[in-house]
Write a protein that holds these residues in place. Structure first.
Motif, PDB file in Angstrom:
ATOM      1  N   HIS A   9       0.698  -1.030   0.045  1.00 22.56           N
ATOM      2  CA  HIS A   9      -0.156   0.190   0.033  1.00 22.56           C
ATOM      3  C   HIS A   9       0.782   1.162  -0.241  1.00 22.56           C
ATOM      4  CE1 HIS A   9      -3.811  -1.519   1.771  1.00 22.56           C
ATOM      5  NE2 HIS A   9      -3.703  -2.422   0.591  1.00 22.56           N
ATOM      6  N   ALA A  10       0.443   2.213  -0.608  1.00 20.71           N
ATOM      7  CA  ALA A  10       1.308   3.582  -0.840  1.00 20.71           C
ATOM      8  C   ALA A  10       0.178   4.666  -0.877  1.00 20.71           C
ATOM      9  CB  ALA A  10       2.081   3.545  -1.982  1.00 20.71           C
ATOM     10  N   LYS A  11       0.862   5.873  -0.661  1.00 22.27           N
ATOM     11  CA  LYS A  11       0.104   7.144  -0.714  1.00 22.27           C
ATOM     12  C   LYS A  11       0.210   7.604  -2.554  1.00 22.27           C
ATOM     13  CE  LYS A  11      -0.207  10.110   2.683  1.00 22.27           C
ATOM     14  NZ  LYS A  11       0.163  10.957   3.561  1.00 22.27           N
ATOM     15  N   PHE A  12      -0.812   7.965  -2.942  1.00 25.72           N
ATOM     16  CA  PHE A  12      -0.770   8.625  -4.320  1.00 25.72           C
ATOM     17  C   PHE A  12      -0.233  10.021  -4.354  1.00 25.72           C
ATOM     18  CE2 PHE A  12      -2.191  10.433  -8.352  1.00 25.72           C
ATOM     19  CZ  PHE A  12      -1.476   9.728  -9.364  1.00 25.72           C
ATOM     20  N   ILE A  13       0.830  10.403  -5.282  1.00 28.41           N
ATOM     21  CA  ILE A  13       1.106  11.622  -5.228  1.00 28.41           C
ATOM     22  C   ILE A  13       0.546  12.481  -6.358  1.00 28.41           C
ATOM     23  CG2 ILE A  13       3.223  13.242  -5.324  1.00 28.41           C
ATOM     24  CD1 ILE A  13       4.644  11.142  -3.645  1.00 28.41           C
ATOM     25  N   ARG A  14       1.126  11.875  -7.549  1.00 25.04           N
ATOM     26  CA  ARG A  14       0.844  12.583  -8.953  1.00 25.04           C
ATOM     27  C   ARG A  14       0.819  11.660 -10.001  1.00 25.04           C
ATOM     28  NH1 ARG A  14       5.752  14.139  -7.710  1.00 25.04           N
ATOM     29  NH2 ARG A  14       7.528  14.165  -9.182  1.00 25.04           N
ATOM     30  N   ASN A  17       1.986  11.326 -16.567  1.00 28.39           N
ATOM     31  CA  ASN A  17       1.553  10.812 -17.993  1.00 28.39           C
ATOM     32  C   ASN A  17       0.892   9.812 -17.749  1.00 28.39           C
ATOM     33  OD1 ASN A  17       3.303   8.693 -18.165  1.00 28.39           O
ATOM     34  ND2 ASN A  17       4.837  10.318 -18.447  1.00 28.39           N
ATOM     35  N   ARG A  18       0.312   9.301 -18.857  1.00 27.61           N
ATOM     36  CA  ARG A  18      -0.888   8.012 -18.834  1.00 27.61           C
ATOM     37  C   ARG A  18       0.206   6.781 -18.192  1.00 27.61           C
ATOM     38  NH1 ARG A  18      -3.010   6.436 -24.310  1.00 27.61           N
ATOM     39  NH2 ARG A  18      -0.702   6.493 -24.971  1.00 27.61           N
ATOM     40  N   PHE A  19       1.246   6.573 -18.441  1.00 30.43           N
ATOM     41  CA  PHE A  19       1.748   5.307 -17.821  1.00 30.43           C
ATOM     42  C   PHE A  19       2.609   5.770 -16.554  1.00 30.43           C
ATOM     43  CE2 PHE A  19       1.227   4.884 -22.584  1.00 30.43           C
ATOM     44  CZ  PHE A  19       0.344   3.904 -22.381  1.00 30.43           C
ATOM     45  N   GLN A  20       3.051   6.600 -15.971  1.00 31.49           N
ATOM     46  CA  GLN A  20       3.678   6.880 -14.882  1.00 31.49           C
ATOM     47  C   GLN A  20       2.890   7.544 -14.020  1.00 31.49           C
ATOM     48  OE1 GLN A  20       7.112   9.473 -16.348  1.00 31.49           O
ATOM     49  NE2 GLN A  20       8.060   7.564 -17.087  1.00 31.49           N
ATOM     50  N   GLY A  21       3.197   7.056 -12.583  1.00 31.82           N
ATOM     51  CA  GLY A  21       2.821   7.892 -11.422  1.00 31.82           C
ATOM     52  C   GLY A  21       3.652   7.723 -10.387  1.00 31.82           C
ATOM     53  N   TYR A  22       3.568   8.756  -9.313  1.00 36.33           N
ATOM     54  CA  TYR A  22       4.601   8.799  -8.098  1.00 36.33           C
ATOM     55  C   TYR A  22       3.676   8.723  -6.806  1.00 36.33           C
ATOM     56  CZ  TYR A  22       8.336  10.833 -11.247  1.00 36.33           C
ATOM     57  OH  TYR A  22       9.116  10.603 -12.061  1.00 36.33           O
ATOM     58  N   VAL A  23       4.163   7.892  -6.002  1.00 31.02           N
ATOM     59  CA  VAL A  23       3.686   7.552  -4.869  1.00 31.02           C
ATOM     60  C   VAL A  23       4.724   7.567  -3.782  1.00 31.02           C
ATOM     61  CG1 VAL A  23       2.141   5.836  -5.961  1.00 31.02           C
ATOM     62  CG2 VAL A  23       4.226   5.128  -4.758  1.00 31.02           C
ATOM     63  N   GLU A  24       4.039   7.837  -2.438  1.00 38.24           N
ATOM     64  CA  GLU A  24       4.742   7.520  -1.307  1.00 38.24           C
ATOM     65  C   GLU A  24       4.950   6.430  -0.578  1.00 38.24           C
ATOM     66  OE1 GLU A  24       4.863   9.404   3.040  1.00 38.24           O
ATOM     67  OE2 GLU A  24       4.252  10.911   1.447  1.00 38.24           O
ATOM     68  N   THR A  37      -4.719   3.221 -19.255  1.00 40.46           N
ATOM     69  CA  THR A  37      -4.569   4.559 -20.108  1.00 40.46           C
ATOM     70  C   THR A  37      -5.985   5.279 -19.905  1.00 40.46           C
ATOM     71  OG1 THR A  37      -5.706   3.565 -22.118  1.00 40.46           O
ATOM     72  CG2 THR A  37      -3.264   3.374 -22.011  1.00 40.46           C
ATOM     73  N   GLY A  38      -6.803   5.009 -19.147  1.00 40.28           N
ATOM     74  CA  GLY A  38      -7.862   5.613 -18.811  1.00 40.28           C
ATOM     75  C   GLY A  38      -7.389   6.948 -17.807  1.00 40.28           C
ATOM     76  N   ARG A  39      -8.539   7.730 -17.492  1.00 43.04           N
ATOM     77  CA  ARG A  39      -8.078   9.112 -16.629  1.00 43.04           C
ATOM     78  C   ARG A  39      -8.005   8.782 -15.268  1.00 43.04           C
ATOM     79  NH1 ARG A  39     -11.317  13.761 -20.196  1.00 43.04           N
ATOM     80  NH2 ARG A  39     -10.318  13.338 -22.164  1.00 43.04           N
ATOM     81  N   ASN A  40      -8.934   7.942 -14.848  1.00 42.10           N
ATOM     82  CA  ASN A  40      -9.074   7.558 -13.382  1.00 42.10           C
ATOM     83  C   ASN A  40      -8.968   8.721 -12.323  1.00 42.10           C
ATOM     84  OD1 ASN A  40      -6.940   4.874 -14.608  1.00 42.10           O
ATOM     85  ND2 ASN A  40      -9.095   4.633 -14.025  1.00 42.10           N
ATOM     86  N   ARG A  41      -9.345   9.779 -12.881  1.00 47.35           N
ATOM     87  CA  ARG A  41      -9.448  11.012 -12.099  1.00 47.35           C
ATOM     88  C   ARG A  41      -9.959  10.850 -10.596  1.00 47.35           C
ATOM     89  NH1 ARG A  41     -10.422  15.115 -16.610  1.00 47.35           N
ATOM     90  NH2 ARG A  41      -8.477  15.186 -17.706  1.00 47.35           N
ATOM     91  N   GLU A  42     -11.012  10.243 -10.518  1.00 46.26           N
ATOM     92  CA  GLU A  42     -11.446   9.912  -9.096  1.00 46.26           C
ATOM     93  C   GLU A  42     -10.909   9.000  -8.167  1.00 46.26           C
ATOM     94  OE1 GLU A  42     -13.448   6.537 -11.769  1.00 46.26           O
ATOM     95  OE2 GLU A  42     -12.744   8.784 -11.735  1.00 46.26           O
ATOM     96  N   ILE A  43      -9.933   8.178  -8.593  1.00 51.65           N
ATOM     97  CA  ILE A  43      -9.238   7.036  -8.234  1.00 51.65           C
ATOM     98  C   ILE A  43      -7.890   7.498  -7.835  1.00 51.65           C
ATOM     99  CG2 ILE A  43      -8.329   4.711  -8.132  1.00 51.65           C
ATOM    100  CD1 ILE A  43     -10.394   4.186 -10.140  1.00 51.65           C
ATOM    101  N   LEU A  44      -7.094   8.083  -8.753  1.00 51.22           N
ATOM    102  CA  LEU A  44      -5.749   8.696  -8.636  1.00 51.22           C
ATOM    103  C   LEU A  44      -5.753  10.069  -8.025  1.00 51.22           C
ATOM    104  CD1 LEU A  44      -4.121   6.793 -11.799  1.00 51.22           C
ATOM    105  CD2 LEU A  44      -4.342   6.123  -9.357  1.00 51.22           C
ATOM    106  N   VAL A  45      -6.001  10.001  -6.839  1.00 54.51           N
ATOM    107  CA  VAL A  45      -6.337  11.421  -6.224  1.00 54.51           C
ATOM    108  C   VAL A  45      -5.098  11.788  -5.196  1.00 54.51           C
ATOM    109  CG1 VAL A  45      -7.674  12.989  -4.717  1.00 54.51           C
ATOM    110  CG2 VAL A  45      -8.787  11.511  -6.545  1.00 54.51           C
ATOM    111  N   PRO A  46      -4.289  12.745  -5.163  1.00 56.23           N
ATOM    112  CA  PRO A  46      -3.360  13.021  -4.120  1.00 56.23           C
ATOM    113  C   PRO A  46      -3.909  12.793  -2.743  1.00 56.23           C
ATOM    114  CG  PRO A  46      -3.153  14.703  -5.910  1.00 56.23           C
ATOM    115  CD  PRO A  46      -4.369  13.989  -6.194  1.00 56.23           C
ATOM    116  N   GLY A  69      -6.943   1.451  -6.339  1.00 58.16           N
ATOM    117  CA  GLY A  69      -7.061   2.361  -5.657  1.00 58.16           C
ATOM    118  C   GLY A  69      -8.303   2.318  -4.717  1.00 58.16           C
ATOM    119  N   TYR A  70      -7.995   2.846  -3.706  1.00 61.93           N
ATOM    120  CA  TYR A  70      -9.396   2.947  -2.716  1.00 61.93           C
ATOM    121  C   TYR A  70      -9.936   4.351  -2.837  1.00 61.93           C
ATOM    122  CZ  TYR A  70      -8.096  -1.328  -0.175  1.00 61.93           C
ATOM    123  OH  TYR A  70      -7.731  -2.544   0.267  1.00 61.93           O
ATOM    124  N   LYS A  71     -11.037   4.382  -3.146  1.00 59.70           N
ATOM    125  CA  LYS A  71     -12.034   5.544  -3.323  1.00 59.70           C
ATOM    126  C   LYS A  71     -12.961   5.603  -1.972  1.00 59.70           C
ATOM    127  CE  LYS A  71     -15.404   7.327  -6.298  1.00 59.70           C
ATOM    128  NZ  LYS A  71     -16.442   7.060  -7.581  1.00 59.70           N
TER     129      LYS A  71
END
Length: 230
Positions: A9-14, A17-24, A37-46, A69-71
């Motif tokens: 488990h990690a904390k999403f940061i940003r 682009n479509r294929f890269q994310g940063y987590v803590e 490749t979807g937007r997943n904006r309601e899931i990948l939230v800082p 992700g946990y929404k």
């Protein structure tokens, strides 16, 4: 199906682009691969909790895939490779009632100039082509596809009509990568042309399936049919 890789488990940061994310993870900022490749904006939230799958491949730039992700309390799997694997398992177990007669299951097969996720055959050689779409968008119990405009998805629907007109069976299955939802509908606000194509396919006789999943951090399987509202 079980996910046997190490899960973290990690904390999403940003997501730059479509294929890269940063987590803590463990107090460190880490780049991860996002297999969707979807937007997943309601899931990948800082600040939201995400699920990582460790990939021990020395040739990769990233050690982890971000697969879910946990929404709030709701866990949503976003791995675009998962739907075909889940449906393949369900077909082999006979868990999709309308397709139980098709016992010869082949992956990634072509019809004409089109490639579909599954080609199914029954004991008499009757053929059925099935396309699978993973659904990750949810809003107060409503689930919808697509999460981003998809000309390819629209093309698949029109090609399924051609399959049907050839005398073969044809269907599209929307695998909702979460549980406890109310219904599925085309996401017209995101892609009006896809919604029009889905309704056209339905009225032409193409089967439209929607199923949700039972899942946890390291487990996901097809669960039960979900109402389709067109």
């Amino acid at each position: 199906m079980l996910i046997t890789n190490n899960i973290r488990h990690a904390k999403f940061i940003r997501r730059p682009n479509r294929f890269q994310g940063y987590v803590e993870l463990d107090g460190e900022e880490l780049m991860v691969h996002v297999p969707n490749t979807g937007r997943n904006r309601e899931i990948l939230v800082p600040g939201y909790t995400v699920v990582l799958r460790e990939e021990n491949n020395p040739n990769r730039k990233t050690k982890y895939d971000l697969i879910a992700g946990y929404k709030g309390e709701r866990l949503i799997n976003i791995d675009s490779q998962i739907p075909n694997k889940v449906v393949d398992e369900a077909l082999k177990l006979g868990n999709i009632n309308k397709l139980k007669q098709y016992t010869n299951i082949k992956r990634e097969k072509t019809f004409g100039n089109s490639r579909f996720d599954f080609k199914l055959e029954d004991e008499n050689g009757k053929e059925y082509y099935l396309e699978v779409k993973g659904v990750t968008y949810e809003d107060r119990g409503k689930t919808a596809f697509p999460d981003a405009p998809t000309e390819r998805g629209r093309k698949h629907l029109l090609e399924l009509v051609e399959v049907l007109e050839s005398g073969r069976g044809a269907g599209v299955l929307f695998l909702i990568q979460m549980d406890t939802v109310d219904y599925f509908t085309p996401h017209d606000e995101m892609d009006k042309l896809f919604g029009e194509a889905l309704r056209y396919a339905y009225h032409s006789g193409v089967d439209i399936f929607a199923y949700d999943c039972k899942l946890s951090d390291n487990f996901i399987t097809l669960n039960k049919p979900v109402e389709v509202r067109l």
